[in-house]
Design an enzyme around this catalytic site. Sequence first.
Site, short mmCIF file in Angstrom:
data_model
loop_
_atom_site.label_atom_id
_atom_site.label_comp_id
_atom_site.label_asym_id
_atom_site.label_seq_id
_atom_site.Cartn_x
_atom_site.Cartn_y
_atom_site.Cartn_z
N CYS A 73 60.78 20.85 10.77
CA CYS A 73 61.90 20.34 9.98
C CYS A 73 63.07 20.05 10.92
O CYS A 73 63.15 20.61 12.01
CB CYS A 73 62.32 21.37 8.93
SG CYS A 73 61.13 21.56 7.57
N HIS A 116 59.75 18.35 4.19
CA HIS A 116 58.75 19.40 4.38
C HIS A 116 57.71 19.41 3.27
O HIS A 116 56.54 19.76 3.50
CB HIS A 116 59.44 20.77 4.46
CG HIS A 116 58.50 21.91 4.68
ND1 HIS A 116 58.07 22.30 5.93
CD2 HIS A 116 57.89 22.76 3.79
CE1 HIS A 116 57.24 23.33 5.81
NE2 HIS A 116 57.12 23.63 4.53
N HIS A 169 52.35 16.35 9.25
CA HIS A 169 52.33 15.94 10.64
C HIS A 169 50.90 15.70 11.10
O HIS A 169 49.94 16.08 10.44
CB HIS A 169 52.96 17.02 11.53
CG HIS A 169 52.09 18.24 11.70
ND1 HIS A 169 51.88 19.17 10.69
CD2 HIS A 169 51.37 18.69 12.76
CE1 HIS A 169 51.08 20.13 11.12
NE2 HIS A 169 50.74 19.86 12.38
#
Length: 353
Positions: A73, A116, A169
């Site tokens: 983050c 997130h 990610h």
Amino acid sequence: MKKTSTRLADGRELIYYDLRDDTVRDAVDRRPLERTVTTSEVRRDPLLGDSVAIASHRQGRTYHPPADECPLCPSQGERLSEIPDSSYDAVVFENRFPSLAGDSGRCEVVCFTSDHNASFADLTEEQARLVLDAWTDRTSELSHLPSVEQVFCFENRGAEIGVTLGHPHGQIYAYPFTTPRTALMLRSLAAHKEATGGENLFDAVVASELAGERVVLEGEHWVAFVPHAAHWPYEVHLYPKRRVPDLLGLDEEARTEFPKVYLELLRCFDRIFGDSEPATPYIAAWHQAPFGQLEEFEGVSRDDFALHLELFTIRRTSGKLKFLAGSESGMNVFINDISPEAAAQRLREVASS
């Protein structure tokens, strides 16, 4: 796309990829980090002929931190993360706990969004295009490193896959060798070319699937299908219709269409098992031609290889996973409990829902 390269406190490279050309990235990493020390080593198996990365330093890597301590983050106030700025569109940085490093290659982390709680499937088409451009740029940059022979962009999603950070990610591995899976493709490519008097095996496979019953999604420039001999319960291969060896070879038309096709494909995976199931765990893996010499694959050049993405899940039905047991792990012979035709049909059903 605007690209800004900087350095983290321990010397690792970090690159911001921004949608706006006027974005300024001058935040400094304020963490008291020492230089990263790795013990990565590549060892070759003399019997199998493949390579294994020995990376014992990875035992101490970050493992399932709470959301308010996520290192991917943006940094906020005194809460400092791997990304010094307070926001970002997409970012790439050298992995703090790499499997490959130095003469043994390089590992990078790709953060798709600062949100997130999102996933790749939640991105807008503009955001997904930015990630594609970041993958392409990193493939180009890493291919020029003297220790790198092949660049592999991929995403692991879900705890069932082994993901230790919940933030959306992916990763990029830059290998100092041609990977075993790619080598198998190149050998099959060479054998087919010789046996048919020059026909390209990738072209033949795509043409056959386009004419068959396993196509899941098709655009003007891309086609996604379940392969004839799928290894995994739900497995889809995504090809550009114009064969190119790597991400750098995609033309603007293919780049523009990619986000729409890929995002719909990911959303299909999320709908396979119904709303009552957690998000579908998956691996998304880009296959690109190696940048090294291909002399051992006689008659084959880089341009014969076909860039494609392989997307698959280890979930075989609601609440049940596909485990790699004796036959798969011991002999590399996969046993699939779902027919590729049935998987394709199910994916088409959820695509139209």
